[in-house]
Design an enzyme around this catalytic site. Structure first.
Site, PDB file in Angstrom:
ATOM      1  N   ARG A  62       0.823  -1.216   0.000  1.00 58.12           N
ATOM      2  CA  ARG A  62       0.000   0.000   0.000  1.00 58.12           C
ATOM      3  C   ARG A  62       0.857   1.266   0.000  1.00 58.12           C
ATOM      4  O   ARG A  62       0.407   2.313  -0.464  1.00 58.12           O
ATOM      5  CB  ARG A  62      -0.946  -0.009   1.201  1.00 58.12           C
ATOM      6  N   GLY A  88      -6.733  -8.128   2.439  1.00 58.23           N
ATOM      7  CA  GLY A  88      -5.407  -8.219   3.056  1.00 58.23           C
ATOM      8  C   GLY A  88      -4.925  -9.648   3.213  1.00 58.23           C
ATOM      9  O   GLY A  88      -3.781  -9.980   2.857  1.00 58.23           O
TER      10      GLY A  88
HETATM   11  P1  ADP Z   1      -9.490 -10.888   3.462  1.00 55.35           P
HETATM   12  O1  ADP Z   1      -8.563 -10.160   4.411  1.00 55.35           O
HETATM   13  O2  ADP Z   1      -8.750 -11.479   2.303  1.00 55.35           O
HETATM   14  O3  ADP Z   1     -10.673 -10.048   3.056  1.00 55.35           O
HETATM   15  P2  ADP Z   1     -10.902 -12.127   5.633  1.00 55.35           P
HETATM   16  O4  ADP Z   1     -10.293 -11.147   6.566  1.00 55.35           O
HETATM   17  O5  ADP Z   1     -12.339 -12.052   5.362  1.00 55.35           O
HETATM   18  O6  ADP Z   1     -10.088 -12.150   4.248  1.00 55.35           O
HETATM   19  O7  ADP Z   1     -10.644 -13.614   6.197  1.00 55.35           O
HETATM   20  C1  ADP Z   1      -9.355 -14.122   6.412  1.00 55.35           C
HETATM   21  C2  ADP Z   1      -9.313 -15.020   7.621  1.00 55.35           C
HETATM   22  O8  ADP Z   1     -10.254 -16.073   7.539  1.00 55.35           O
HETATM   23  C3  ADP Z   1      -7.959 -15.697   7.757  1.00 55.35           C
HETATM   24  O9  ADP Z   1      -7.320 -15.197   8.918  1.00 55.35           O
HETATM   25  C4  ADP Z   1      -8.279 -17.177   7.878  1.00 55.35           C
HETATM   26  O10 ADP Z   1      -7.525 -17.827   8.885  1.00 55.35           O
HETATM   27  C5  ADP Z   1      -9.739 -17.163   8.254  1.00 55.35           C
HETATM   28  N1  ADP Z   1     -10.421 -18.405   7.877  1.00 55.35           N
HETATM   29  C6  ADP Z   1     -10.598 -18.912   6.650  1.00 55.35           C
HETATM   30  N2  ADP Z   1     -11.233 -20.093   6.697  1.00 55.35           N
HETATM   31  C7  ADP Z   1     -11.482 -20.360   8.004  1.00 55.35           C
HETATM   32  C8  ADP Z   1     -12.108 -21.436   8.705  1.00 55.35           C
HETATM   33  N3  ADP Z   1     -12.604 -22.487   8.048  1.00 55.35           N
HETATM   34  N4  ADP Z   1     -12.188 -21.347  10.045  1.00 55.35           N
HETATM   35  C9  ADP Z   1     -11.671 -20.287  10.690  1.00 55.35           C
HETATM   36  N5  ADP Z   1     -11.062 -19.249  10.097  1.00 55.35           N
HETATM   37  C10 ADP Z   1     -10.964 -19.282   8.775  1.00 55.35           C
HETATM   38 MG    MG Z   2      -8.740  -9.751   6.508  1.00 57.41          MG
END
Ligand code: ADP
Ligand code: MG
Length: 397
Positions: free
Chosen positions: A39, A352
């Site tokens: 960023r 992120g």
């Molecule tokens: P981004 O930052 O790409 O938008 P999010 O913040 O929505 O994504 O989600 C990311 C988080 O989701 C990660 O820290 C990951 O560990 C968690 N995650 C993904 N699948 C699972 C799951 N099945 N159970 C618990 N946590 C999960």
């Molecule tokens: Mg996130």
């Protein structure tokens, strides 16, 4: 370009001006260190242009969620250090973003010099979009440049307030983001496939509803997928499931056009605990052991999802398919990263954690557009005009 006809930096005179730049320096931090400086580096074209054309640059941003309080671990000071390194010139840091100290520093700032102010969200007035706070920010400068794409879905003082008190234009990063994402909104190469995952459904509900109408297929996995699987009647045991969203998820699944487009996991990796070294194994949807939790999609789901994205014309991915930070639960997300990189498609990734995942998979260079905005790219592709961008004047204005 239907989505962007905003006045840009090259449309105005910047020489000899003090220019207030709203950047998105909300970088991931770990123990006081910047984990990823994308960023910061993505904002360099705007900063360099302004400096090269005789402006003095005053940068403002938020970092994390201090909720209106001064939180030393969310200071912008480490950003000033990194920015100076990548910019190749000194960056003066002031440990406030309004008030006398800032006024004096801004007044003393010469053309070609850079000032970075403290975290905007140390003041509650920022997120409240307080006009007085916006006026205070505007008081240091002659021109406002908004280049904070990642914050443009928020109507805060620094994104939609300041521009009421200063001539305002759009920065190069916002232009680039809107150009790349705008192509997907107006005329996506088909089939257009969205891959949605991450921790929670709740903050992405509206976007999911709008995006599924635009895509040919939607893959849902990760923690978010668990809520859909639970709504479909599977016993997810101790998995992350948002109980208060089950009704919404059931209604979503009941819509026929959604069912035709939606791909949910067909198997899972279940674990005895949310821990890197916990006992874990692949299991069917109805076989999550008692008290265990699903932390990744299983190999059959990987095959299904990889086959779907392989034939795509456009892929938009937001949200990891498992708790990929732990290697034991990273297989689904790593396989998806590889498949997105290999696909003969226009590929866009936002969020992120999703970006961290493609870096972990080593495929970031093979993604067409890595958006600096997670929520912002999701909302934009859901068809929403972002308030921070709407607030800027059009070229003809
Ligand atoms: P981004 O930052 O790409 O938008 P999010 O913040 O929505 O994504 O989600 C990311 C988080 O989701 C990660 O820290 C990951 O560990 C968690 N995650 C993904 N699948 C699972 C799951 N099945 N159970 C618990 N946590 C999960
Ligand atoms: Mg996130």
């Amino acid at each position: 370009m239907p989505y962007l006809n905003k006045k840009g930096i090259t449309d105005v005179e910047v020489s000899g001006k003090k220019v207030l730049v709203r950047a998105d320096f909300n970088v991931p931090m770990k123990a006081g260190n910047i984990k990823d400086d994308t960023r910061i580096t993505e904002t360099l074209p705007t900063i360099r242009y302004l400096l090269d054309h005789g402006a003095a640059v005053i940068l403002i941003s938020h970092l994390g969620r201090p909720k209106g309080q001064v939180k030393p671990d969310l200071s912008m000071a480490p950003v000033a250090v990194r920015l100076a390194e990548v910019l190749g010139q000194p960056v003066t840091f002031i440990n406030d973003c309004i008030g006398k100290k800032v006024c004096q520093a801004a007044a003393a700032l010469k053309c070609g010099e850079v000032l970075l102010l403290e975290n905007l969200r140390f003041y509650a007035a920022e997120e409240k979009n307080s006009p007085d706070f916006a006026k205070d920010l505007a008081s240091f400068a002659d021109l406002f440049v908004n280049d904070a794409f990642g914050a443009s879905h928020r109507a805060h003082a620094s994104t939609v307030g300041v521009n009421k008190y200063l001539p305002s234009v759009c920065g190069f990063l916002i232009e680039k983001e809107i150009t790349r994402l705008g192509e997907v909104i107006t005329d996506p190469r088909r089939p257009y496939i969205a891959v949605i995952g991450g921790a929670k459904v709740s903050n992405k509900i509206l976007d999911i509803e709008n995006i599924i109408a635009k895509v040919d297929k939607m893959i849902i996995g990760g923690g978010m997928g668990n809520t859909f699987l639970a709504a479909a009647g599977h016993d997810m045991q101790s998995s992350l499931v948002e109980v208060d969203r089950l009704e919404w998820a059931s209604e979503f699944l009941a819509v026929e056009s959604h069912r035709h487009k939606l791909l949910l996991p067909v198997d899972l990796v279940a674990s005895a605990a949310f821990a890197a070294d916990a006992e874990h194994r692949v299991c069917g949807l109805d076989c999550v052991p008692e008290g265990w939790q699903a932390l990744d999609i299983g190999p059959k789901s990987v095959d299904l999802f990889v086959a779907a994205v392989s034939g795509a014309g456009t892929i938009f991915w937001n949200g990891p398919l498992g708790a990929f930070e732990m290697d034991a639960f990273a297989d689904g997300t790593m396989a998806m990263a590889e498949a997105v990189a290999n696909a003969d498609a226009t590929t866009i990734i936002g969020g992120g954690d999703s970006i961290a995942a493609v870096h972990k998979a080593g495929v970031a260079e093979r993604i067409d557009h890595i958006s600096t905005g997670g929520g912002a790219s999701l909302e934009f592709l859901a068809g929403k005009m972002l308030p921070g961008i709407s607030a800027l004047p059009d070229k003809t204005a």
